[in-house]
Motif scaffolding. Structure first.
Motif, PDB file in Angstrom:
ATOM      1  N   VAL A  53      86.036  69.638  46.694  1.00  0.00           N
ATOM      2  CA  VAL A  53      84.741  69.498  45.540  1.00  0.00           C
ATOM      3  C   VAL A  53      85.289  68.428  44.792  1.00  0.00           C
ATOM      4  O   VAL A  53      85.322  68.481  43.764  1.00  0.00           O
ATOM      5  CB  VAL A  53      84.992  71.623  45.314  1.00  0.00           C
ATOM      6  N   GLY A  54      83.436  68.294  45.159  1.00  0.00           N
ATOM      7  CA  GLY A  54      83.232  66.899  43.926  1.00  0.00           C
ATOM      8  C   GLY A  54      82.076  67.265  43.347  1.00  0.00           C
ATOM      9  O   GLY A  54      82.091  66.653  41.918  1.00  0.00           O
ATOM     10  N   GLY A  55      81.572  67.953  43.398  1.00  0.00           N
ATOM     11  CA  GLY A  55      80.404  68.842  42.915  1.00  0.00           C
ATOM     12  C   GLY A  55      80.044  70.709  42.951  1.00  0.00           C
ATOM     13  O   GLY A  55      80.128  70.669  43.607  1.00  0.00           O
ATOM     14  N   LEU A  56      79.587  70.862  41.625  1.00  0.00           N
ATOM     15  CA  LEU A  56      79.024  72.040  41.707  1.00  0.00           C
ATOM     16  C   LEU A  56      77.500  73.225  41.388  1.00  0.00           C
ATOM     17  O   LEU A  56      77.557  71.544  40.136  1.00  0.00           O
ATOM     18  CB  LEU A  56      80.101  73.514  40.760  1.00  0.00           C
ATOM     19  N   ALA A  57      76.705  73.443  41.814  1.00  0.00           N
ATOM     20  CA  ALA A  57      75.585  73.164  41.095  1.00  0.00           C
ATOM     21  C   ALA A  57      74.879  74.962  41.780  1.00  0.00           C
ATOM     22  O   ALA A  57      74.903  74.858  42.559  1.00  0.00           O
ATOM     23  CB  ALA A  57      74.549  72.562  40.950  1.00  0.00           C
ATOM     24  N   VAL A  58      74.550  75.934  40.818  1.00  0.00           N
ATOM     25  CA  VAL A  58      73.897  76.946  40.686  1.00  0.00           C
ATOM     26  C   VAL A  58      72.794  77.155  40.506  1.00  0.00           C
ATOM     27  O   VAL A  58      71.847  76.546  39.317  1.00  0.00           O
ATOM     28  CB  VAL A  58      74.340  78.139  39.848  1.00  0.00           C
ATOM     29  N   LEU A  59      71.615  77.165  42.135  1.00  0.00           N
ATOM     30  CA  LEU A  59      70.508  77.118  41.826  1.00  0.00           C
ATOM     31  C   LEU A  59      69.950  78.871  41.353  1.00  0.00           C
ATOM     32  O   LEU A  59      70.637  79.358  41.273  1.00  0.00           O
ATOM     33  CB  LEU A  59      69.902  77.201  43.324  1.00  0.00           C
ATOM     34  N   PRO A  60      68.497  78.021  40.803  1.00  0.00           N
ATOM     35  CA  PRO A  60      68.126  80.234  40.255  1.00  0.00           C
ATOM     36  C   PRO A  60      67.658  80.799  41.512  1.00  0.00           C
ATOM     37  O   PRO A  60      68.427  81.905  40.714  1.00  0.00           O
ATOM     38  CB  PRO A  60      66.532  79.075  39.879  1.00  0.00           C
ATOM     39  N   SER A  61      68.065  80.531  42.862  1.00  0.00           N
ATOM     40  CA  SER A  61      67.916  81.836  43.270  1.00  0.00           C
ATOM     41  C   SER A  61      69.373  81.972  43.187  1.00  0.00           C
ATOM     42  O   SER A  61      69.775  83.248  44.390  1.00  0.00           O
ATOM     43  CB  SER A  61      68.484  80.922  45.040  1.00  0.00           C
ATOM     44  N   GLY A  62      71.116  82.058  42.814  1.00  0.00           N
ATOM     45  CA  GLY A  62      72.189  82.149  42.561  1.00  0.00           C
ATOM     46  C   GLY A  62      72.777  81.504  44.132  1.00  0.00           C
ATOM     47  O   GLY A  62      73.733  81.266  43.955  1.00  0.00           O
ATOM     48  N   GLN A  63      71.598  80.641  44.813  1.00  0.00           N
ATOM     49  CA  GLN A  63      72.712  79.815  45.617  1.00  0.00           C
ATOM     50  C   GLN A  63      73.879  79.362  44.272  1.00  0.00           C
ATOM     51  O   GLN A  63      73.532  78.230  43.800  1.00  0.00           O
ATOM     52  CB  GLN A  63      71.878  79.078  46.842  1.00  0.00           C
ATOM     53  N   LEU A  64      75.059  78.656  45.490  1.00  0.00           N
ATOM     54  CA  LEU A  64      75.975  77.393  44.536  1.00  0.00           C
ATOM     55  C   LEU A  64      75.536  76.560  46.091  1.00  0.00           C
ATOM     56  O   LEU A  64      76.173  76.299  47.455  1.00  0.00           O
ATOM     57  CB  LEU A  64      77.446  77.864  45.055  1.00  0.00           C
ATOM     58  N   ALA A  65      75.450  75.400  45.513  1.00  0.00           N
ATOM     59  CA  ALA A  65      75.373  74.207  46.288  1.00  0.00           C
ATOM     60  C   ALA A  65      76.840  73.895  45.644  1.00  0.00           C
ATOM     61  O   ALA A  65      77.607  73.667  44.796  1.00  0.00           O
ATOM     62  CB  ALA A  65      74.838  73.093  45.667  1.00  0.00           C
ATOM     63  N   LEU A  99      80.635  62.972  43.689  1.00  0.00           N
ATOM     64  CA  LEU A  99      81.202  63.556  42.303  1.00  0.00           C
ATOM     65  C   LEU A  99      80.516  63.816  41.413  1.00  0.00           C
ATOM     66  O   LEU A  99      80.757  64.777  40.012  1.00  0.00           O
ATOM     67  CB  LEU A  99      82.686  62.555  41.933  1.00  0.00           C
ATOM     68  N   GLY A 100      79.542  64.711  42.014  1.00  0.00           N
ATOM     69  CA  GLY A 100      79.038  65.953  41.006  1.00  0.00           C
ATOM     70  C   GLY A 100      77.957  66.174  41.693  1.00  0.00           C
ATOM     71  O   GLY A 100      76.793  65.735  42.822  1.00  0.00           O
ATOM     72  N   LEU A 101      76.937  67.159  41.158  1.00  0.00           N
ATOM     73  CA  LEU A 101      76.095  67.555  41.577  1.00  0.00           C
ATOM     74  C   LEU A 101      74.845  68.688  40.313  1.00  0.00           C
ATOM     75  O   LEU A 101      75.947  68.687  39.427  1.00  0.00           O
ATOM     76  CB  LEU A 101      76.203  68.987  43.077  1.00  0.00           C
ATOM     77  N   ALA A 102      74.291  68.119  40.238  1.00  0.00           N
ATOM     78  CA  ALA A 102      72.678  68.825  39.251  1.00  0.00           C
ATOM     79  C   ALA A 102      71.652  69.478  40.176  1.00  0.00           C
ATOM     80  O   ALA A 102      71.052  69.292  41.036  1.00  0.00           O
ATOM     81  CB  ALA A 102      72.795  68.131  38.260  1.00  0.00           C
TER      82      ALA A 102
END
Ligand SMILES: [Cu+2]
Length: 701
Positions: A53-65, A99-102
């Motif tokens: 894992v380099g980046g995590l982002a939670v979407l408004p849908s609840g999905q995890l990127a 190394l990151g996600l938004a």
């Protein structure tokens, strides 16, 4: 003072123990464990997916990127598994070490090595169909030129941080080989960039706290210990490499590395000088980052130091608890990941005189791999993205994705520590038993770090502070400690021994806080006659950390001669020796391992052990009794501030010989006599988190 019937002074300098209190008030249940309050739960990963894992982002849908160091972005439906197994779909690939996600305005943003990229799924098929460069930057091609982020500012701008390169020839000293390495950049969607702040070294952690940008850095050259820091435009964080570019258009700083070198001798290696010679030079005057800030006002001090080895070793993601209580009693506080220690630290921040400062507490450890990224799930659980390839971590797996879930029970913890005009106020998560608050042992030790070019800093200028009194709040949730002379800019280790929760009688889950004191608030000190009765000055002891603890095994092994503590580290040929019978050499390999798992010597022989640390982190070597490596490794973890002060060598009769803590590129040779009794002795590195993997057997035959 003596005339005040309710005023009692605490020990002038010593830790006040609670021997009688512990005996008088036995706990009704076993000591609480972190897992009673917070549980680590695996998020299953499909076979064949290397989810580094380099980046995590939670979407408004609840999905995890999830973005990976391999350059993939996975979209996970139902990541918490509440509606069956999580479902993974490949959303994007071909990125260069994301190394990151938004998530912002319907798109994902990721920092690749060389650019900030916007990923969009325009046709709604669940796969990104547009990869757009928002802004790109030069690279020299060096392995360590990572780029981290982004984090989204309140106005939609994106913060990215950039790692420096390291020079192998100068013992891992950082270099900024192309513009904006070692910087924080603020990037607008229209592709304009604002160089925001300089002085970063290895800025793997970014976070927004109450709308302000924070970053974390890792111990190394010019960084005494890990920390988190609030960065405003034009700030200088302390590492000089990035200052190579302050002459470029757009730089908000005009200082140069020479401005820093005027204050601190950069001590580039001279011909024939070894790293160890440089590190051991004792004529170095004590210069702290606060001393630098006094002369170079752009210098920004950490909001909270995270003492190296105690609260982790390589600071990563910063995330504020905005769950509104979904994650327990710490709403508004900050959690900080640690890659090397596979742990998460908790930080309470306050602003005094407009400046952030705070108290750091141990929170949770034991993750699968190195904790790099954190994100809140919709239900208030904390997703924890992990990786260790090339970096090493206490968690043994190469990667991991887990979540931390609050059980709904409130742990008995120090919730916050606030600076007071005359000391500190500790707030607890639950009311305390008043009797135990009077009987408890309170200690405050202040210390700081050197700001110098050598890798990391020892704990320096440490001092036990005098606690003059304590005041328990009317609702029994806060204890105010009156300290003689808290030291501005220093870290204060605050330990409470023996305080118990009202009702249940349970002890604190964690007994220590590390409080960074940038500002001391104005205000009224507590009058002496408000101090509560606490234990008197006679009931003191300081011997707990100095005394040798002898394990039953060591005691039973009558043939295992114990070595006096002051003879366990001999770095010159011992008197009476005309030579050695055997020379052993030991090195390191990446991933927290020695280069050998077995060494052999003859019983009773005179041994020289040459330890070469060719790794990029600090290590030691301890030769210990048969079967003692785990015990000694665990004892090192319990040393608190005594750990960094004593090279993480616990005072244990299991220890037969040891080196000091040896920095990257440095070496140390120790001399010892092999035990007379043959057997399978062990050697182990006791730097916190290393003992599980960094060990081997010394066969004495
Ligand atoms: Cu080690």
């Amino acid at each position: 003072m003596a005339a005040l019937n309710r005023a009692v002074t605490l020990a002038a300098s010593a830790l006040v123990l609670i021997t009688s209190a512990a005996g008088a008030q036995p706990s009704a249940q076993p000591d609480p464990r972190v897992e009673d309050y917070y549980r680590i739960i695996d998020i299953p990963t499909p076979e064949g997916v290397e989810l580094e894992v380099g980046g995590l982002a939670v979407l408004p849908s609840g999905q995890l990127a999830v973005s990976t160091r391999y350059g993939e972005v996975w979209m996970i439906d139902n990541p918490s598994g509440e509606r069956g197994a999580p479902y993974y779909r490949l959303f994007a690939n071909g990125l260069h070490e994301s190394l990151g996600l938004a998530w912002k305005d319907g798109a994902l943003y990721s920092a690749q090595r060389g650019e900030l990229t916007r990923l969009e799924d325009r046709d709604g098929d669940g796969v990104a169909d547009r990869y757009e460069t928002v802004y790109d930057w030069p690279l020299s091609g060096h392995y360590h030129e990572y780029s981290f982020g982004p984090k989204v500012a309140p106005d939609g701008d994106l913060f990215v941080t950039t790692n420096v390169a390291f020079s192998d020839s100068a013992w891992w000293r950082a270099e900024s080989r192309v513009p904006w390495r070692g910087w924080t950049l603020r990037i607008n969607d229209d592709g304009t960039v604002t160089p925001w702040a300089a002085g970063m070294r290895s800025p793997a952690g970014l976070g927004m706290v109450d709308g302000d940008f924070f970053y974390s850095d890792n111990q190394g050259d010019w960084v005494g210990s890990g920390f988190i820091k609030h960065l405003e435009k034009g700030d200088f964080s302390g590492h000089p490499a990035s200052l190579a570019w302050t002459g470029e258009p757009g730089s908000p700083l005009d200082m140069t590395a020479d401005d820093l070198y005027d204050i601190v001798d950069p001590r580039f290696p001279a011909e024939g000088e070894t790293p160890q010679m440089l590190a051991n030079r004792e004529d170095e005057p004590l210069v702290t980052l606060a001393d630098v800030a006094a002369k170079l006002p752009a210098t920004k001090l950490p909001a909270a130091w995270l003492p190296h080895g105690i609260l982790g070793v390589s600071t990563s993601e910063i995330i504020q608890d905005d769950t509104g209580g979904g994650f327990g009693p710490f709403t508004g506080q900050v959690f900080v990941g640690d890659q090397g220690r596979s742990s998460i630290t908790r930080v309470f921040l306050e602003k005094v005189n407009g400046v952030y400062q705070g108290a750091a507490f141990p929170f949770i450890e034991g993750f699968d791999s190195g904790v790099l990224r954190l994100a809140w799930g919709p239900g208030g659980d904390l997703y924890v993205g992990q990786t260790s390839r090339g970096w090493g971590s206490t968690g043994p797996e190469p990667f991991g994705l887990q979540r931390v879930v609050w059980t709904g029970e409130t742990p008995f913890e120090m919730k916050a520590v606030r600076a007071m005009p005359d000391g500190f106020e500790v707030e607890f998560t639950r009311p305390v038993d008043p009797e135990s608050a009077r009987e408890a042992g309170y200690s405050v030790t202040s210390f700081t770090y050197k700001h110098h070019p050598v890798y990391g800093s020892p704990v320096v200028d440490d001092r036990q502070e005098t606690i003059r009194g304590a005041v328990l709040s009317d609702d029994d949730t806060r204890v105010r400690l009156v300290v003689d002379a808290p030291r501005r800019y220093y870290v204060h280790e605050l330990k409470i021994d023996g305080i118990r929760a009202a009702g249940s009688g349970e002890p604190l889950l964690h007994d220590a806080a590390y409080v960074t004191l940038n500002e001391i608030p104005a205000g009224r000190p507590v009058p002496e006659n408000d101090w509560m009765e606490v234990r008197g000055a006679g009931d003191t002891a300081t011997a707990t950390t100095a005394a040798d603890t002898v394990s039953p095994d060591a005691q039973n092994a009558a043939s295992t001669a114990t070595v006096p503590a002051d003879e366990r580290r001999m770095t010159t040929l011992p008197g009476g020796w005309d030579g050695v019978d055997a020379t052993l050499s030991l090195g390191t390999v990446p991933g927290m391992q020695f280069d050998k798992t077995e060494l052999r010597v003859a019983a009773g022989s005179r041994v020289a052990l040459e330890f070469n640390n060719n790794d990029d982190m600090m290590h030691n070597v301890l030769v210990v009794a048969p079967g003692a490596a785990d015990r000694v490794g665990q004892a090192a973890l319990q040393m608190g501030l005594e750990g960094p002060k004593n090279d993480y060598v616990p005072a244990s009769a299991d220890v037969l010989a040891h080196t000091a803590l040896v920095g990257p590129g440095a070496a140390e040779t120790i001399y010892f006599t092999a035990p007379e009794t043959p057997g399978r002795y062990e050697f182990v590195c006791t730097f916190p988190g290393h003992y599980l993997t960094m060990r081997g057997v010394l066969v004495v035959e």
